[in-house]
Design a protein around this motif. Structure first.
Motif, short mmCIF file in Angstrom:
data_model
loop_
_atom_site.label_atom_id
_atom_site.label_comp_id
_atom_site.label_asym_id
_atom_site.label_seq_id
_atom_site.Cartn_x
_atom_site.Cartn_y
_atom_site.Cartn_z
N TYR A 86 18.83 15.11 29.01
CA TYR A 86 19.53 16.26 29.60
C TYR A 86 18.86 17.56 29.17
N SER A 103 29.25 22.13 33.08
CA SER A 103 28.71 20.78 33.03
C SER A 103 28.43 20.30 34.45
N PRO A 141 27.31 16.91 35.68
CA PRO A 141 26.96 15.53 35.31
C PRO A 141 26.32 14.70 36.42
N PRO A 154 22.18 16.77 33.24
CA PRO A 154 21.41 15.56 32.97
C PRO A 154 20.13 15.52 33.80
N ARG A 191 22.97 9.76 38.87
CA ARG A 191 24.23 9.05 38.69
C ARG A 191 24.09 7.57 39.05
N LEU A 193 27.98 9.74 34.35
CA LEU A 193 28.45 10.40 33.13
C LEU A 193 29.90 10.86 33.22
N ASN A 194 30.46 10.83 34.42
CA ASN A 194 31.84 11.24 34.62
C ASN A 194 32.78 10.05 34.74
N TRP A 234 24.58 8.13 28.31
CA TRP A 234 26.00 8.55 28.26
C TRP A 234 26.35 9.17 26.91
N TYR A 275 24.79 12.76 26.19
CA TYR A 275 25.41 13.83 26.98
C TYR A 275 26.79 14.18 26.44
N HIS A 276 27.58 13.17 26.18
CA HIS A 276 28.94 13.41 25.72
C HIS A 276 28.96 13.93 24.29
N GLU A 291 33.70 21.85 35.14
CA GLU A 291 33.01 20.68 35.67
C GLU A 291 32.59 20.96 37.10
#
Length: 269
Positions: free
Chosen positions: A7, A19, A21, A66, A70, A75-76, A124, A127-128, A149
């Motif tokens: 990211y 963010s 994602p 990122p 996806r 990531l969500n 994952w 990022y988190h 978001e």
């Protein structure tokens, strides 16, 4: 700007973290031979949001984006892949189908649990971990923070909703991830020339729900912006005139955010 393997992170001056994602477009080389040709177009990307919200970055908001698509990992979604919308059709943590239900993988060469675990560790968790770290730092520095978001989606996706999606789709998980004051600000704000809903089909995904903690003065809200407001959906390209029309509304929305954080944190412009 700091860059990790998975990211990009831009440090700001305001207690707002943007963010994105689903903005990534990179596919690991090892995954490409297993993908269908249609999946390689990455149609379901939240296209160009890093450009669309460039003004927020320039105005001092923190931003995390990122590199990877996806289709590699969402990531969500929660790490355990529990459904965010029980009873409704959704895609997985490591998706196996596109929004039009076409397969991502040739001959069902989907990732096994070992590969999924590796993707969690590689994409994952970093990022988190950064999300949580930044929010902790903003809380310590400003005594509060807002997590925005940023998402977008095609205006018509029969798999997920009927007909044409409204233009601005806000979600704060039924008014639980941010304060009533911010809910009221968003609820009473109407973008000029665009439709808007709050907590309709999109109520806020995992990130909004997991990190919003208004009791601790950490507020989160999601916007699912219809891609019809800023791009040519069939050609997957920006449309300059649309961008010029929607950008003032997005800037007006962020002005509400700035007013809000001045009320609930020690930040002052």
């Amino acid at each position: 700007m700091s860059t990790s393997l998975s990211y990009e992170f831009i440090e700001g001056t305001k207690p707002i973290l943007v963010s994105l994602p689903h903005n990534g477009t990179v596919i690991p080389e090892i995954m490409l031979p297993r993908m269908t040709e249609s999946a390689k177009r990455l149609v379901d990307t939240d296209w160009f949001l890093d450009q669309l919200y460039g003004f927020a970055r320039d105005q001092g908001c923190y931003m995390i984006c990122p590199k990877y698509s996806r289709y590699v990992i969402d990531l969500n979604r929660p790490q355990n892949d529990e459904s965010l919308y029980p009873g409704q059709d959704t895609t997985e943590l490591c998706p196996t189908s596109q929004f039009d239900r076409e397969p991502i993988y040739i001959n069902a060469q989907v990732p096994d649990q070992s590969e999924i675990t590796q993707r969690i560790n590689d994409y994952w968790i970093p990022y988190h971990s950064r999300l949580q770290l930044v929010l902790n730092e903003l809380k310590q520095k400003f005594d509060g923070a807002l997590l925005f978001e940023a998402h977008s989606i095609k205006s018509q996706v029969p798999r997920f909703f009927e007909g044409q999606l409204p233009d601005f789709n806000f979600g704060n998980f039924n008014n639980t991830t941010c304060s009533q004051e911010l809910t009221d600000l968003v609820d009473n704000w109407n973008p000029n020339g665009y439709s808007k809903v709050l907590n309709a089909r999109f109520k806020g995904g995992y990130i909004t729900r997991a990190y919003g903690n208004p009791e601790n003065n950490i507020h989160s809200i999601q916007l699912e912006l219809s891609q019809a407001t800023y791009m040519n959906e069939s050609k997957l390209c920006l449309e300059q005139q649309k961008c010029e029309e929607v950008e003032p509304e997005l800037k007006g929305m962020f002005e509400l955010f700035y007013q809000f954080i001045e009320q609930v944190t020690n930040y002052r412009r």
